[in-house]
Design a protein around this motif. Sequence first.
Motif, PDB file in Angstrom:
ATOM      1  N   TYR A   3      66.298  27.981 -27.684  1.00 25.71           N
ATOM      2  CA  TYR A   3      65.753  27.658 -26.370  1.00 25.71           C
ATOM      3  C   TYR A   3      66.630  26.657 -25.615  1.00 25.71           C
ATOM      4  CZ  TYR A   3      62.572  25.938 -22.778  1.00 25.71           C
ATOM      5  OH  TYR A   3      62.019  25.564 -21.574  1.00 25.71           O
ATOM      6  N   ASP A   4      66.957  25.539 -26.261  1.00 25.05           N
ATOM      7  CA  ASP A   4      67.747  24.504 -25.592  1.00 25.05           C
ATOM      8  C   ASP A   4      69.102  25.038 -25.144  1.00 25.05           C
ATOM      9  OD1 ASP A   4      65.792  22.553 -25.746  1.00 25.05           O
ATOM     10  OD2 ASP A   4      66.531  21.756 -27.648  1.00 25.05           O
ATOM     11  N   GLU A   5      69.714  25.863 -25.970  1.00 27.92           N
ATOM     12  CA  GLU A   5      71.010  26.442 -25.625  1.00 27.92           C
ATOM     13  C   GLU A   5      70.876  27.366 -24.411  1.00 27.92           C
ATOM     14  OE1 GLU A   5      74.602  28.974 -27.792  1.00 27.92           O
ATOM     15  OE2 GLU A   5      72.677  28.743 -28.823  1.00 27.92           O
ATOM     16  N   PHE A   6      69.842  28.190 -24.403  1.00 35.53           N
ATOM     17  CA  PHE A   6      69.602  29.103 -23.283  1.00 35.53           C
ATOM     18  C   PHE A   6      69.472  28.307 -21.986  1.00 35.53           C
ATOM     19  CE2 PHE A   6      67.558  32.085 -20.519  1.00 35.53           C
ATOM     20  CZ  PHE A   6      67.818  33.361 -21.012  1.00 35.53           C
ATOM     21  N   ILE A   7      68.605  27.297 -22.003  1.00 31.76           N
ATOM     22  CA  ILE A   7      68.359  26.492 -20.796  1.00 31.76           C
ATOM     23  C   ILE A   7      69.622  25.741 -20.380  1.00 31.76           C
ATOM     24  CG2 ILE A   7      67.025  24.567 -19.824  1.00 31.76           C
ATOM     25  CD1 ILE A   7      65.459  27.265 -20.183  1.00 31.76           C
ATOM     26  N   THR A   8      70.365  25.221 -21.323  1.00 30.57           N
ATOM     27  CA  THR A   8      71.612  24.506 -21.010  1.00 30.57           C
ATOM     28  C   THR A   8      72.597  25.436 -20.322  1.00 30.57           C
ATOM     29  OG1 THR A   8      71.309  22.953 -22.827  1.00 30.57           O
ATOM     30  CG2 THR A   8      73.555  23.234 -22.010  1.00 30.57           C
ATOM     31  N   HIS A   9      72.692  26.680 -20.787  1.00 31.29           N
ATOM     32  CA  HIS A   9      73.592  27.647 -20.154  1.00 31.29           C
ATOM     33  C   HIS A   9      73.126  27.972 -18.733  1.00 31.29           C
ATOM     34  CE1 HIS A   9      76.312  28.309 -23.416  1.00 31.29           C
ATOM     35  NE2 HIS A   9      75.379  28.788 -24.231  1.00 31.29           N
ATOM     36  N   VAL A  10      71.827  28.167 -18.551  1.00 31.21           N
ATOM     37  CA  VAL A  10      71.306  28.439 -17.212  1.00 31.21           C
ATOM     38  C   VAL A  10      71.597  27.246 -16.302  1.00 31.21           C
ATOM     39  CG1 VAL A  10      69.205  28.807 -15.819  1.00 31.21           C
ATOM     40  CG2 VAL A  10      69.530  30.073 -17.966  1.00 31.21           C
ATOM     41  N   GLN A  11      71.356  26.053 -16.793  1.00 33.47           N
ATOM     42  CA  GLN A  11      71.605  24.847 -16.001  1.00 33.47           C
ATOM     43  C   GLN A  11      73.077  24.754 -15.604  1.00 33.47           C
ATOM     44  OE1 GLN A  11      70.269  21.221 -17.846  1.00 33.47           O
ATOM     45  NE2 GLN A  11      71.028  19.942 -16.191  1.00 33.47           N
ATOM     46  N   SER A  12      73.962  25.078 -16.522  1.00 30.11           N
ATOM     47  CA  SER A  12      75.393  25.034 -16.240  1.00 30.11           C
ATOM     48  C   SER A  12      75.785  26.074 -15.191  1.00 30.11           C
ATOM     49  CB  SER A  12      76.175  25.267 -17.535  1.00 30.11           C
ATOM     50  OG  SER A  12      77.550  25.355 -17.270  1.00 30.11           O
ATOM     51  N   LEU A  13      75.298  27.304 -15.358  1.00 26.90           N
ATOM     52  CA  LEU A  13      75.656  28.372 -14.425  1.00 26.90           C
ATOM     53  C   LEU A  13      75.094  28.147 -13.024  1.00 26.90           C
ATOM     54  CD1 LEU A  13      75.300  31.494 -16.732  1.00 26.90           C
ATOM     55  CD2 LEU A  13      77.416  30.559 -15.781  1.00 26.90           C
ATOM     56  N   THR A  14      73.932  27.506 -12.940  1.00 23.39           N
ATOM     57  CA  THR A  14      73.345  27.221 -11.623  1.00 23.39           C
ATOM     58  C   THR A  14      73.882  25.913 -11.046  1.00 23.39           C
ATOM     59  OG1 THR A  14      71.426  26.110 -12.607  1.00 23.39           O
ATOM     60  CG2 THR A  14      71.201  28.467 -12.092  1.00 23.39           C
ATOM     61  N   GLN A  15      74.655  25.200 -11.840  1.00 25.69           N
ATOM     62  CA  GLN A  15      75.230  23.913 -11.455  1.00 25.69           C
ATOM     63  C   GLN A  15      74.141  22.941 -11.008  1.00 25.69           C
ATOM     64  OE1 GLN A  15      78.328  24.856  -8.644  1.00 25.69           O
ATOM     65  NE2 GLN A  15      79.643  25.691 -10.226  1.00 25.69           N
ATOM     66  N   SER A  16      73.064  22.943 -11.773  1.00 25.92           N
ATOM     67  CA  SER A  16      71.930  22.079 -11.472  1.00 25.92           C
ATOM     68  C   SER A  16      72.023  20.781 -12.256  1.00 25.92           C
ATOM     69  CB  SER A  16      70.632  22.803 -11.842  1.00 25.92           C
ATOM     70  OG  SER A  16      69.542  21.925 -11.722  1.00 25.92           O
ATOM     71  N   ASP A  17      71.588  19.711 -11.645  1.00 24.85           N
ATOM     72  CA  ASP A  17      71.510  18.423 -12.329  1.00 24.85           C
ATOM     73  C   ASP A  17      70.202  18.291 -13.102  1.00 24.85           C
ATOM     74  OD1 ASP A  17      73.973  17.603 -11.310  1.00 24.85           O
ATOM     75  OD2 ASP A  17      73.050  16.780  -9.502  1.00 24.85           O
ATOM     76  N   SER A  18      69.308  19.241 -12.899  1.00 17.14           N
ATOM     77  CA  SER A  18      67.963  19.132 -13.442  1.00 17.14           C
ATOM     78  C   SER A  18      67.685  20.194 -14.502  1.00 17.14           C
ATOM     79  CB  SER A  18      66.954  19.268 -12.298  1.00 17.14           C
ATOM     80  OG  SER A  18      65.665  19.497 -12.790  1.00 17.14           O
TER      81      SER A  18
END
Length: 133
Positions: A3-18
Motif C-alpha cells: 500500500y505505502d509503495e503504491f501511494i508513494t508512486h502515485v504521489q510522485s507521479l502527480t508531483q503532490s506534496d500531500s
Amino acid sequence: MEYDEFITHVQSLTQSDSREEAERATRATLETLKERIAGDDAQQIAAKLPQQLGDCLRGREGDSGNIFNLQEFISRASQKENIEPTTAAIHVRAVFTVLQNAISPEAFAAFHAYLSHDYQELFTISPTGEVPA
C-alpha cells in the motif's frame, strides 16, 4: 506492491506534496474503475492489490459494469475527489500507471480490454515517465 509503495508512486507521479491527496486520488480512481468494469473483473484486480486498495474495487460482484467514456470517467473521479477535472485527469493517469505495475500483465490486459479506445491516452506514458516508442 505494498500500500505505502503504491501511494508513494502515485504521489510522485502527480508531483503532490500531500500523501493524503495521493490517497484520495487513488481511492477516487479505483472507485470509478469499479463502476466502469465488470464486478467480477474488479474483484480479480482487487485480489492482486493490498487490502486497503482492493476494498475500493469490491462490492459489485456479478454486476456487468457501466459503459462510459474517458471524459465521464474523469468527471466522476473529479467529483469523488472534489477537484477540477484537469487535475483529476493527472491523478487518474498516475493511478493507472501505478496499477499497471502493481498487477500481473494478464490481469492488466483483462482490465484494459474493458476500456474503450479513448482511454488509450492514459497509457501513453510508461511508469518510468518515458513515452513508449
